[in-house]
Enzyme design. Structure first.
Site, PDB file in Angstrom:
ATOM      1  N   LYS A 188      77.579 -23.145 146.550  1.00 38.67           N
ATOM      2  CA  LYS A 188      77.216 -22.464 145.306  1.00 38.67           C
ATOM      3  C   LYS A 188      75.759 -22.767 144.977  1.00 38.67           C
ATOM      4  O   LYS A 188      75.350 -23.930 144.936  1.00 38.67           O
ATOM      5  CB  LYS A 188      78.141 -22.976 144.199  1.00 38.67           C
ATOM      6  CG  LYS A 188      78.296 -22.055 143.031  1.00 38.67           C
ATOM      7  CD  LYS A 188      79.378 -22.602 142.111  1.00 38.67           C
ATOM      8  CE  LYS A 188      79.556 -21.757 140.890  1.00 38.67           C
ATOM      9  NZ  LYS A 188      80.431 -22.411 139.918  1.00 38.67           N
TER      10      LYS A 188
HETATM   11  C1  E4P Z   1      82.332 -20.825 137.627  1.00 37.29           C
HETATM   12  O1  E4P Z   1      81.936 -20.634 138.736  1.00 37.29           O
HETATM   13  C2  E4P Z   1      81.441 -21.069 136.487  1.00 37.29           C
HETATM   14  O2  E4P Z   1      80.653 -22.195 136.703  1.00 37.29           O
HETATM   15  C3  E4P Z   1      82.275 -21.188 135.237  1.00 37.29           C
HETATM   16  O3  E4P Z   1      83.159 -20.089 135.184  1.00 37.29           O
HETATM   17  C4  E4P Z   1      81.470 -21.309 133.964  1.00 37.29           C
HETATM   18  O4  E4P Z   1      82.339 -21.255 132.870  1.00 37.29           O
HETATM   19  P1  E4P Z   1      81.908 -21.692 131.385  1.00 37.29           P
HETATM   20  O5  E4P Z   1      80.922 -20.699 130.893  1.00 37.29           O
HETATM   21  O6  E4P Z   1      83.190 -21.663 130.603  1.00 37.29           O
HETATM   22  O7  E4P Z   1      81.323 -23.069 131.490  1.00 37.29           O
END
Ligand code: E4P
Length: 234
Positions: free
Chosen positions: A83
């Site tokens: 990622k």
């Molecule tokens: C997933 O890949 C993201 O990092 C995550 O969905 C972020 O979510 P949040 O905005 O609730 O922190």
């Protein structure tokens, strides 16, 4: 539509994986911090629980270090998905290096290099359609638009998903739209209507998808009537 669990909670992941409905997992540095565990240990454990891609995020901001971190993450398991942040390093440098065929957008550059090696990549922290266009051009496996965080600041997160769907379809990009920052089943339904490829959800939202007051009420009534029959199936 694929369902990913957006958590680093191993017990929750194991529980959801047992349903057979889980296609992958996404983590981020905040979720790792919340788990209270060692990053590499917990990600490796998650990779052993689910067969699908497990997103693990680099924390470097420059290309060279991102590549080194990606190598460490990739060595953990074959289903690691690296990622990467959607970051811009400066248009001036970009223009100069583009002439040499090098991109200066560090996250995207790393993404392209990794994709060329057949590594799954997830470009994260996407908040605009143009960012998603760049990620697709860089060959990202997944683009992660954050719908909840856009809603939080008064924008329409789902409008972004629709725009990305249109753009990717226009050019037949293979990058999958991974709807992130999902807060409720309403987001999941809207994403499915648009034709997003994946929704990554907190475990509580995955469970909420199955719930309906009329299902609970109907089941209670059926069981009460069944009890009146005095019968048993077994
Ligand atoms: C997933 O890949 C993201 O990092 C995550 O969905 C972020 O979510 P949040 O905005 O609730 O922190």
């Amino acid at each position: 539509m694929k369902f990913f669990a957006d958590t680093a909670d191993v017990a929750e992941i194991a529980d959801l994986a047992a349903t057979g409905l889980l296609d992958g997992v996404t983590t981020n540095p905040s979720l790792i911090a919340k788990s209270g565990r060692n990053f590499l240990d917990v990600v490796k454990e998650i990779c052993g629980i689910v067969e699908g891609p497990v997103s693990a995020e680099v924390v470097a901001t420059d290309h060279a270090t991102m590549m080194k971190e990606a190598a460490v993450l990739r060595a953990l398991a074959p289903n690691i998905c690296v990622k990467l942040p959607l970051t811009i390093d400066g248009l001036k440098t970009c223009k100069a290096l583009t002439a040499e065929g090098v991109k200066t957008i560090d996250g995207l550059k790393t993404c392209k290099a990794l994709t060329a090696e057949g590594v799954k990549t997830n470009v994260t922290l996407c908040f605009s359609a143009n960012q998603a266009l760049l990620a697709a051009k860089a060959g990202a496996t997944y683009i992660s638009p954050f719908v909840g965080r856009l809603d939080d600041i008064g924008h329409d997160g789902m409008e972004l998903i629709q725009d990305i769907r249109t753009i990717y379809d226009n050019y037949d990009f293979k990058t999958e739209i991974l709807v992130a920052s999902v807060r409720s089943p309403v987001h999941v339904l809207a994403a499915a209507r648009i034709g997003a490829d994946v929704a990554t959800m907190p475990p509580a939202v995955i469970r909420q998808l199955a719930g309906h007051a009329l299902t609970e009420k109907g089941l209670a009534a059926f069981l009460a009537d069944w009890a009146k029959t005095g019968q048993s199936i077994l």
